[in-house]
Write a protein that holds these residues in place. Structure first.
Motif, PDB file in Angstrom:
ATOM      1  N   PRO A  43       0.839  -1.215   0.000  1.00  0.00           N
ATOM      2  CA  PRO A  43       0.000   0.000   0.000  1.00  0.00           C
ATOM      3  C   PRO A  43       0.865   1.253   0.000  1.00  0.00           C
ATOM      4  O   PRO A  43       2.090   1.191   0.171  1.00  0.00           O
ATOM      5  N   GLU A  44       0.237   2.408  -0.195  1.00  0.00           N
ATOM      6  CA  GLU A  44       0.941   3.684  -0.106  1.00  0.00           C
ATOM      7  C   GLU A  44       1.570   3.822   1.289  1.00  0.00           C
ATOM      8  O   GLU A  44       1.064   3.236   2.265  1.00  0.00           O
ATOM      9  N   VAL A  46       1.528   5.888   3.745  1.00  0.00           N
ATOM     10  CA  VAL A  46       0.679   6.280   4.870  1.00  0.00           C
ATOM     11  C   VAL A  46      -0.253   5.155   5.309  1.00  0.00           C
ATOM     12  O   VAL A  46      -0.720   5.130   6.450  1.00  0.00           O
ATOM     13  N   ASP A  47      -0.539   4.191   4.406  1.00  0.00           N
ATOM     14  CA  ASP A  47      -1.487   3.113   4.703  1.00  0.00           C
ATOM     15  C   ASP A  47      -0.811   1.808   5.093  1.00  0.00           C
ATOM     16  O   ASP A  47      -1.486   0.790   5.285  1.00  0.00           O
ATOM     17  N   ARG A  48       0.496   1.803   5.201  1.00  0.00           N
ATOM     18  CA  ARG A  48       1.209   0.550   5.466  1.00  0.00           C
ATOM     19  C   ARG A  48       1.123   0.142   6.928  1.00  0.00           C
ATOM     20  O   ARG A  48       1.209   0.985   7.828  1.00  0.00           O
ATOM     21  N   SER A  49       0.985  -1.142   7.128  1.00  0.00           N
ATOM     22  CA  SER A  49       1.031  -1.706   8.472  1.00  0.00           C
ATOM     23  C   SER A  49       2.481  -1.777   8.932  1.00  0.00           C
ATOM     24  O   SER A  49       3.414  -1.509   8.156  1.00  0.00           O
ATOM     25  N   HIS A  52       4.240  -4.164   6.703  1.00  0.00           N
ATOM     26  CA  HIS A  52       4.516  -3.553   5.410  1.00  0.00           C
ATOM     27  C   HIS A  52       5.720  -2.622   5.495  1.00  0.00           C
ATOM     28  O   HIS A  52       6.585  -2.615   4.603  1.00  0.00           O
ATOM     29  N   ARG A  53       5.770  -1.808   6.549  1.00  0.00           N
ATOM     30  CA  ARG A  53       6.886  -0.868   6.698  1.00  0.00           C
ATOM     31  C   ARG A  53       8.211  -1.598   6.858  1.00  0.00           C
ATOM     32  O   ARG A  53       9.245  -1.165   6.334  1.00  0.00           O
ATOM     33  N   HIS A 123       3.833  11.080   4.361  1.00  0.00           N
ATOM     34  CA  HIS A 123       3.262  10.214   3.329  1.00  0.00           C
ATOM     35  C   HIS A 123       4.275   9.865   2.240  1.00  0.00           C
ATOM     36  O   HIS A 123       3.926   9.201   1.265  1.00  0.00           O
TER      37      HIS A 123
END
Length: 445
Positions: A43-44, A46-49, A52-53, A123
């Motif tokens: 995801p973008e 700002v939307d990463r868990s 994800h990060r 972001h």
């Protein structure tokens, strides 16, 4: 699935960069492409868990490791190619854009940066870190770094375009800076009245233009920098020197590593010390045109404003003014302030100011390390005029040159700026800065 892709990337990346430039370049391109493929599955930002990060960070670190090894092995060859054997003098933005075209995957291209710069800081993907890696290696090399620092002492095209108008009229309104010639002195007035002269990309552009013109005008022999009168509700009708970096702009993603943080230090701040490099009659003995500078501090000099005071030949302040350099609180590196403050104030005081956020009032004994003269607010203008008259001397210019050479040799500045390029790029995208910039921008509004 993403972890499996990461593992395949790790297996595909060589532990060392090939000596052959063409093979080494392909290695950078292939690694960047593989990492971009991983990021495209996420995801973008700002939307990463958290997971994800972690995956994004691991993927980026793989690519950054390859870029670093490539630049260690081939950095000088890259710079030589981009400058056509040191015959061209591209400024920072032009150099990094040329690198993106000539070496895909080494630094982000113009389209990606344009998309990135349109986002709030929190972001963003952090592409400026890759620019920081690039400039770290360009600057740390005595060969390419010295050429790049010298390039940034050239006058800007905007300054060259506006110089005839200033020579004719003696006045320019650049937007965030006014430039006036009064006798033999150039008066640079910072006039961002709505934001307390907080610096952003625009003000850095205007300040460099003004400094260039003041240095290039042969009828100007000395310069003064002072803040103008504010319209900000808390300081209405009062002069203010500078509130430092524009934290609201930082939070909004509008403070650029290249166009602000690096350009500021390598551009107009360095020109205040070392002058502007241009063809002139005395070039054989003095490659740059240098002049003495005075600063007059009203109300406060915070952050970048405090950094500026360290490069002036005479610093005056109103008795009710103060100086602070809250770098650790803001989460970023205070330009070349860490290089200069310790030499002027000693290690203990510099740590109190930079790390602890100590505010130094003009009337304190320790203010003598930053200020030369303290007067009542209504006498600051007259004191500044006396200082300009006293420093208007060819002998002053020659001696300030030798003092600056002894206090801050060009090589020491170059080495510092190489590390600054990397560390500041990392700071811009650290978790603590992401959380702090919003709080600080609200507190100063």
């Amino acid at each position: 699935m993403t972890e499996a892709i990461l593992e395949r990337i790790r297996e595909a990346i060589p532990q060392s960069i090939p000596d052959d430039p063409a093979r080494a370049r392909r290695c950078v391109v292939d690694t960047a492409r593989r990492v971009d493929d991983v990021l495209a599955t996420l995801p973008e930002p700002v939307d990463r868990s958290a997971d994800h990060r972690a995956v994004a960070t691991a993927a980026k670190n793989l690519a950054r490791g390859v870029r670093t090894r490539f630049l260690r092995a081939h950095g000088d060859a890259v710079y030589e190619e981009l400058t056509e054997g040191f015959t061209l003098s591209p400024r920072l933005p032009e150099l990094v854009r040329a690198a993106a075209i000539a070496y895909p995957g080494l630094v982000p291209g113009a389209d990606r940066m344009k998309h990135e710069q349109g986002r709030p800081q929190a972001h963003k993907e952090g592409l400026e870190i890759d620019q920081g890696i690039f400039f770290h290696h360009m600057l740390r090399s005595p060969l390419s770094g010295s050429h790049l620092v010298d390039t940034m002492l050239l006058p800007t095209p905007r300054a060259m375009r506006l110089l005839p108008e200033f020579q004719h009229t003696g006045a320019l309104d650049l937007g965030s800076v006014r430039l006036d010639r009064r006798g033999s002195a150039a008066h640079l007035t910072m006039c961002r009245d709505d934001c307390l002269n907080a610096e952003d990309n625009r003000q850095v552009e205007d300040m460099e233009t003004a400094v260039d013109i003041a240095l290039l005008d042969p009828t100007v022999r000395v310069g003064l920098v002072r803040g103008g009168t504010m319209s900000h509700p808390r300081y209405r009708d009062r002069r203010v020197f500078s509130a430092g970096i524009h934290l609201k702009k930082l939070h909004a993603g509008q403070i650029a590593l290249v166009d602000f943080l690096l350009r500021r230090e390598l551009g107009y701040v360095n020109k205040l010390i070392r002058g502007v490099r241009v063809d002139h009659d005395g070039e054989w003995h003095s490659p740059t045109i240098q002049k003495p500078w005075v600063a007059a501090v009203d109300t406060f000099a915070i952050g970048g404003g405090a950094q500026l005071l360290m490069v002036f030949d005479r610093v005056l302040a109103a008795a009710d003014a103060y100086v602070s350099l809250p770098a650790a609180q803001e989460g970023i590196v205070p330009g070349a302030g860490n290089l200069r403050l310790g030499r002027r104030a000693g290690g203990r005081l510099s740590r109190q100011v930079v790390l602890w956020g100590r505010r130094i009032r003009a009337t304190e004994p320790d203010a003598r390390f930053l200020l030369d003269e303290v007067v009542e607010p209504d006498r600051l203008g007259a004191a500044a005029q006396r200082a300009l008259e006293r420093l208007d001397s060819p002998a002053v210019t020659a001696n300030r040159h030798m003092l600056n050479l002894a206090e801050e040799p060009p090589e020491a500045f170059r080495v510092y700026m190489a590390e600054f390029a990397l560390q500041q790029s990392l700071r811009l995208y650290s978790a603590d800065v992401m959380s702090k910039v919003g709080r600080f921008s609200a507190a100063r509004s």
